[in-house]
Design a protein around this motif. Sequence first.
Motif, mmCIF file in Angstrom:
data_model
loop_
_atom_site.group_PDB
_atom_site.id
_atom_site.type_symbol
_atom_site.label_atom_id
_atom_site.label_comp_id
_atom_site.label_asym_id
_atom_site.label_seq_id
_atom_site.Cartn_x
_atom_site.Cartn_y
_atom_site.Cartn_z
ATOM 1 N N ILE A 241 49.918 51.200 46.775
ATOM 2 C CA ILE A 241 50.205 50.026 45.693
ATOM 3 C C ILE A 241 49.949 48.893 46.292
ATOM 4 O O ILE A 241 49.252 48.071 45.628
ATOM 5 C CB ILE A 241 52.163 50.568 44.994
ATOM 6 N N ALA A 242 51.017 48.641 47.357
ATOM 7 C CA ALA A 242 50.722 46.952 47.378
ATOM 8 C C ALA A 242 49.288 47.266 47.945
ATOM 9 O O ALA A 242 48.561 46.161 47.879
ATOM 10 C CB ALA A 242 51.092 47.094 48.435
ATOM 11 N N GLU A 243 48.431 48.298 48.447
ATOM 12 C CA GLU A 243 46.555 47.883 48.883
ATOM 13 C C GLU A 243 46.048 48.113 47.474
ATOM 14 O O GLU A 243 45.238 46.801 47.557
ATOM 15 C CB GLU A 243 46.526 49.262 50.274
ATOM 16 N N GLY A 244 46.771 48.336 47.014
ATOM 17 C CA GLY A 244 45.802 49.047 45.308
ATOM 18 C C GLY A 244 45.801 47.590 44.802
ATOM 19 O O GLY A 244 44.613 46.702 43.965
ATOM 20 N N VAL A 245 46.749 47.000 44.346
ATOM 21 C CA VAL A 245 47.253 45.192 44.252
ATOM 22 C C VAL A 245 45.921 44.486 44.955
ATOM 23 O O VAL A 245 46.325 43.638 44.017
ATOM 24 C CB VAL A 245 48.292 45.437 44.463
ATOM 25 N N ALA A 246 46.376 44.131 46.189
ATOM 26 C CA ALA A 246 45.633 43.199 46.949
ATOM 27 C C ALA A 246 44.291 43.710 46.925
ATOM 28 O O ALA A 246 43.731 42.315 46.591
ATOM 29 C CB ALA A 246 45.845 43.973 48.385
ATOM 30 N N ILE A 247 43.683 45.018 46.435
ATOM 31 C CA ILE A 247 42.627 44.646 46.540
ATOM 32 C C ILE A 247 41.537 44.319 45.027
ATOM 33 O O ILE A 247 40.711 43.722 45.197
ATOM 34 C CB ILE A 247 41.671 46.458 46.536
ATOM 35 N N LEU A 248 42.892 44.819 44.264
ATOM 36 C CA LEU A 248 42.406 44.318 42.956
ATOM 37 C C LEU A 248 42.299 42.785 42.734
ATOM 38 O O LEU A 248 41.132 42.275 41.695
ATOM 39 C CB LEU A 248 43.741 45.114 41.959
ATOM 40 N N GLN A 249 43.130 42.147 43.582
ATOM 41 C CA GLN A 249 43.543 40.826 43.480
ATOM 42 C C GLN A 249 42.351 40.063 43.676
ATOM 43 O O GLN A 249 41.880 38.605 43.299
ATOM 44 C CB GLN A 249 44.415 40.287 43.794
ATOM 45 N N ALA A 250 41.597 40.449 44.551
ATOM 46 C CA ALA A 250 39.992 39.925 45.193
ATOM 47 C C ALA A 250 39.296 40.107 44.512
ATOM 48 O O ALA A 250 38.356 39.020 44.333
ATOM 49 C CB ALA A 250 40.240 40.642 47.436
ATOM 50 N N ALA A 251 39.492 41.730 43.940
ATOM 51 C CA ALA A 251 37.867 41.664 43.027
ATOM 52 C C ALA A 251 38.010 40.734 41.784
ATOM 53 O O ALA A 251 37.036 40.193 41.493
ATOM 54 C CB ALA A 251 37.890 43.420 42.683
ATOM 55 N N LEU A 252 39.304 40.615 41.357
ATOM 56 C CA LEU A 252 39.512 40.123 39.769
ATOM 57 C C LEU A 252 38.786 38.590 40.111
ATOM 58 O O LEU A 252 38.505 37.110 39.658
ATOM 59 C CB LEU A 252 40.761 40.087 39.410
ATOM 60 N N ALA A 253 39.323 38.197 41.439
ATOM 61 C CA ALA A 253 39.042 36.857 41.187
ATOM 62 C C ALA A 253 37.461 36.331 41.556
ATOM 63 O O ALA A 253 37.258 35.286 41.605
ATOM 64 C CB ALA A 253 40.180 36.331 42.979
ATOM 65 N N ARG A 254 36.909 37.463 41.453
ATOM 66 C CA ARG A 254 34.947 37.114 41.448
ATOM 67 C C ARG A 254 34.420 36.705 40.740
ATOM 68 O O ARG A 254 33.509 36.193 40.304
ATOM 69 C CB ARG A 254 34.285 38.468 42.778
ATOM 70 N N ASP A 255 35.244 37.003 39.471
ATOM 71 C CA ASP A 255 35.660 36.856 38.257
ATOM 72 C C ASP A 255 34.626 37.570 38.049
ATOM 73 O O ASP A 255 32.848 36.877 36.393
ATOM 74 C CB ASP A 255 35.356 35.030 37.794
ATOM 75 N N ARG A 256 34.108 38.631 38.422
ATOM 76 C CA ARG A 256 33.019 39.887 37.474
ATOM 77 C C ARG A 256 33.519 40.205 37.134
ATOM 78 O O ARG A 256 33.282 41.743 38.201
ATOM 79 C CB ARG A 256 32.068 40.027 38.479
ATOM 80 N N LEU A 257 34.185 40.653 36.083
ATOM 81 C CA LEU A 257 35.064 42.188 35.809
ATOM 82 C C LEU A 257 33.967 43.050 35.434
ATOM 83 O O LEU A 257 32.986 42.903 34.171
ATOM 84 C CB LEU A 257 35.629 41.332 34.331
#
Length: 382
Positions: A241-257
Motif C-alpha cells: 500500500i505504501a509503495e503504491g501510494v508513493a508511486i501514485l503521488q509522484a505520477a499525479l504530481a506530473r499533472d497528466r491524469l
Amino acid sequence: MDEALLRRLTPGVLAALVRRGADFAAAEDAVQDALLEALRVWPADPPRDAKGWMIAVAWRRFLDAVRADAARRRREDVLEEEPAPGPAPAADDTLQLYFLCAHPALSPSSAVALTLRAVGGLTTRQIAQAYLVPEATMAQRISRAKRTVSRVRLDRPGDVATVLRVLYLVFNEGYHGDVDLAAEAIRLTRQLAAAVDHPEVAGLLALMLLHHARRAARTASDGSLVPLAEQDRGRWDTALIAEGVAILQAALARDRLGEFQAQAAVAALHADAPTAGETDWVQIVEWYDELTRLTDNPVVRLNRAVAVGLADGPRAGLAALAELDPALPRHTAVAAYLHERAGDLATAARLYAEAAHKAPNLAERDHLTRQAARLNTTRRRP
C-alpha cells in the motif's frame, strides 16, 4: 537451476535475435530451444555471461532452422551478418517486445498470451493452465499471434496505451494453475516502468499494487468471497500500500491524469480508510467523475452508482443506476446491494438470486446466492 533468471533473460534474447534480422516466430522458437539447452547444460556448467550464452545458442538454432528452410536463398543476407562472439550488449530491448506483442492487429486474448510467452517467459502449458484452456488451443493461439507480428518491424513506435491495456488484462486474470498472473503482471509492469517514463505506466503499477495488497483478505478459509466492507484490514499488505501510494503521488504530481491514475486514486482512498465506515465516499465519487470524463466507460458509471449510493444514500445510487443499461455485467448485483441498503429486502433478495444466475464465475455465484439466502432468512424471522 535459476528459472527466474531465464525468464528475465528471455525478452532481451528474443529482441536481440529480431534486431539481427530473425522474424519473430522463428526467433521465438530458437529462444525456446536455447532455454531447453540451458536447463540441460547450466546446472553442471553455468556460463559467465548468461545472456551472451543464450543469444549465441539461440542464434545458432535460428541459423540451423534457416539453412534447413526451403526459403534459404531469401535469407542469405541474414546469415552473413552473424556477429563475432563477445559479451552481450547491456541494452534492454524488453520495451520493444511489449509494443510488438500488444500490436493492434492482435485480439486482446492473443496479445496477452503472446506477452506472457515472449516477455514473461512462460511456457505454453503454463499459459493454457492459467486460462483454463487445452494446451493445444493455446499453442494455436500463440502460433497465429506469432505469424501476425512476424510481419511487423520491431523498430516501429509502439502504443503505450495498448501495452498497458494488455498488462491490465493479465492482472485481472488472477491466479490459476501454477502461475500467479497477478504477480506476473506486476513483475512485467515494474519492468515496463523501469524502461519508459510515463505517468500512466506508474498509475497502472500503483493500481496493481494497491489491489494486490488486499489479496489475502479477499477470500475466507473456505474459499468464499469476502466483500471489501467485511475484509480484515489487518491482513492487508501495508508495504505494498505504501509503495503504491508513493508511486501514485509522484505520477499525479506530473499533472497528466489518465484513467489508471484515477483508478489507483480510488484504490488508495479505500486503502487509507481504517474501517469501511470511514471511507471517503465523497472523494471516491469525485474520482469516478474524473474517470467518466476520461473514458465514458459504462462499467465506471456502474461503480460510480455504488459510490453515490454510499456517499449520498441508496436512493441517489439507484437513481444513478437507472441511467445505465440493465444488461451491463453486475448491474443486477449492484441493484440488489442498493435496494438492500434502502431497506427493500424482498426486492434485494430477488435481485441477488437473479444476479447469481448471471455471475461470471463460481465464487461470485456462491457469494450472491448466500446473500439472497441471508435476506430471505431475515425476512422470515418473526
